[in-house]
Design an enzyme around this catalytic site. Structure first.
Site, short mmCIF file in Angstrom:
data_model
loop_
_atom_site.label_atom_id
_atom_site.label_comp_id
_atom_site.label_asym_id
_atom_site.label_seq_id
_atom_site.Cartn_x
_atom_site.Cartn_y
_atom_site.Cartn_z
N SER A 44 33.40 0.10 17.47
CA SER A 44 32.36 0.70 16.82
C SER A 44 31.67 1.59 18.07
O SER A 44 30.97 2.65 17.35
CB SER A 44 31.38 -0.18 16.04
OG SER A 44 30.77 -0.95 17.20
N ASP A 332 20.33 0.34 16.38
CA ASP A 332 20.57 -0.87 15.64
C ASP A 332 20.74 -2.27 16.36
O ASP A 332 20.59 -2.17 17.67
CB ASP A 332 21.38 -0.78 14.45
CG ASP A 332 22.99 -0.80 14.84
OD1 ASP A 332 23.31 -1.11 15.84
OD2 ASP A 332 23.74 -0.50 13.94
N HIS A 335 24.00 -1.56 18.77
CA HIS A 335 24.75 0.03 19.09
C HIS A 335 23.38 0.73 19.41
O HIS A 335 22.36 0.83 19.21
CB HIS A 335 25.25 0.52 17.99
CG HIS A 335 26.14 -0.29 17.20
ND1 HIS A 335 26.08 -0.93 16.28
CD2 HIS A 335 27.79 -0.35 17.74
CE1 HIS A 335 27.43 -1.68 15.82
NE2 HIS A 335 28.15 -1.25 16.78
#
Ligand SMILES: *[C@@H]1O[C@H](CO)[C@@H](O)[C@H](O)[C@H]1NC(C)=O
Ligand SMILES: *[C@@H]1O[C@H](CO)[C@@H](O)[C@H](O)[C@H]1NC(C)=O
Ligand SMILES: *[C@@H]1O[C@H](CO)[C@@H](O)[C@H](O)[C@H]1NC(C)=O
Length: 382
Positions: A44, A332, A335
């Site tokens: 991610s 978040d 991340h």
């Protein structure tokens, strides 16, 4: 819960490779090309939006506002308020921002491609619904086919040889192990890391066999210190969770030994390792040193450290959002913000050997010495 929620899985492997071909050189094979392409493999941290195109994937909150709020002004599938590290590397390397490999429509792969996928691990079994590393390698082989069709075998191999391959992967494998097996004995932890590195090594050898020579890694981060991990374990009292971080450190030690060994075994193999672990750790604990106001809590989310629910969950939008993400290290629960990503990308690009070595990315991109390229010197058996 978070176990199956890719939003909170981190460290997706990214493999960035760079392939660039100025068009006027197409038929002049003796002339060095001026650009290198970039191929990105990862999780991610490097996913520019591939996951939204996976068949059968469920809607993810990471495709909702406020993801994408600052730079793109709309969600793109990047798990960030703005740009991620591969976007900045493309900028520094003067190649176009790489779209997701799976994005529908025509692609031109002469500048590279990005195969990274949120939740992806080195092991297929870590999150089977993602584009795990072996599947990213399969997609890379499709790109090789495309290049050979458009450019011919010799030119295509030159592109692959000149390219830089950028990886961010492994975090999700260790995140999974620590959640599923928090009491894993030391012997199993050791075995598991060796299994991850073993599979990763096979992928690197395959990339080398196909012509890849310049490999760059963002190593595994401080997995136990991300807001999402701490939020899930109130018993830690705000401290970092030791197991995932210890696994990441072990992985990083062995990764560094492995790449050194590959360099000695494979002629022409060059590499770069960015010490993401310590670079991020220092930002979490000393945010003001780097111009941030907050290093521990996320900009977006709910609960302790705003560690979860950014973008909403199950149809609700019950989360807080900071007014200026640039003041935060974390966007978040797992991340970093665009502001942090810019700093990290700078280190990857031109960090000193203590942070990024033995080469940094700028140096890898500069190695455009394939004039002496001779396809007959490519070993077929490694
Ligand atoms: C791909 O882009 C290059 C320049 O970056 C250009 O020369 C080439 O014609 C393009 N190829 C295709 C098939 O569009
Ligand atoms: C998704 O399914 C469509 C239709 O079957 C197919 O054409 C496409 O290649 C699939 N995409 C992926 C990434 O598997
Ligand atoms: C790769 O991972 C699998 C488990 O997914 C394991 O059985 C295998 O031994 C690993 N390969 C290497 C070379 O470590």
């Amino acid at each position: 819960m978070a176990l199956v929620n890719f939003q909170y899985s981190f460290f997706l492997l990214v493999f960035v490779a760079i392939l660039v071909i100025p068009s006027k050189c197409y038929s002049e094979s003796h002339k060095p090309r001026s650009r290198s392409a970039l191929f990105v493999f990862g999780d991610s941290l490097f996913d520019p939006g591939n996951n939204q195109y996976i068949n059968g994937s469920r809607p993810s909150p990471t495709n909702n506002w406020p993801y994408g709020e600052t730079y793109f002004k709309h969600p793109t599938g990047r798990i960030c308020d703005g740009r991620i590290v591969p976007d900045f590397i493309a900028l520094f390397a003067k190649v176009p921002i790489l779209p997701p490999y799976l994005q529908p429509g025509d692609h031109n792969f002469t500048d590279g491609s990005n195969f990274a996928s949120g939740g992806a691990g080195v092991l297929d079994s870590t999150h089977p619904g993602t584009i795990y590393l072996n599947l990213q390698l399969r997609y890379f082989k499709n790109v090789d086919k495309w290049l050979r069709q458009k450019l011919g075998d010799v030119e295509a191999k030159k592109v692959l040889t000149r390219a830089v391959y950028l990886f961010s992967i492994g975090g999700n494998d260790y995140f999974s192990l620590s959640m599923e097996n928090p009491n894993a004995p030391a012997s199993y932890q050791k075995e598991y890391v060796e299994m991850v590195i073993g599979n990763l090594t096979n992928v690197l050898k395959e990339v080398y066999r196909m012509g890849g020579r310049k490999i760059a890694f963002q190593n595994a981060g401080p997995l136990g210190c991300v807001p999402g991990t701490k939020a899930m374990k109130p018993s830690l009292g705000g401290n970092c969770d030791e197991l995932p971080s210890a696994l990441a450190r072990r992985h990083n030690r062995i990764l560094s030994i492995t790449l050194k060994r590959l360099e000695s075994q494979l002629p022409g193999f060059k590499y770069s390792i960015f010490d993401y672990y310590n670079s991020l750790y220092d930002r979490v604990f000393n945010p003001s040193k780097y111009g941030f106001k907050e290093g521990k809590a996320a900009c977006c989310g709910s609960g302790p450290y705003r560690g979860k629910n950014c973008g909403g969950n199950n149809g609700t939008a019950d989360y807080e959002l900071c007014s200026n993400p640039n003041e935060y290290v974390w966007f978040d629960g797992a991340h970093t913000t665009e502001g942090a990503n810019w700093q990290l990308a700078k280190l990857l690009w031109e960090g000193s050997p203590k942070v990024t070595g033995p080469y940094n990315l700028k140096q890898l991109f500069k190695h455009v010495k394939e004039d002496n390229f001779d396809p007959s010197t490519f070993p077929e058996d490694i």
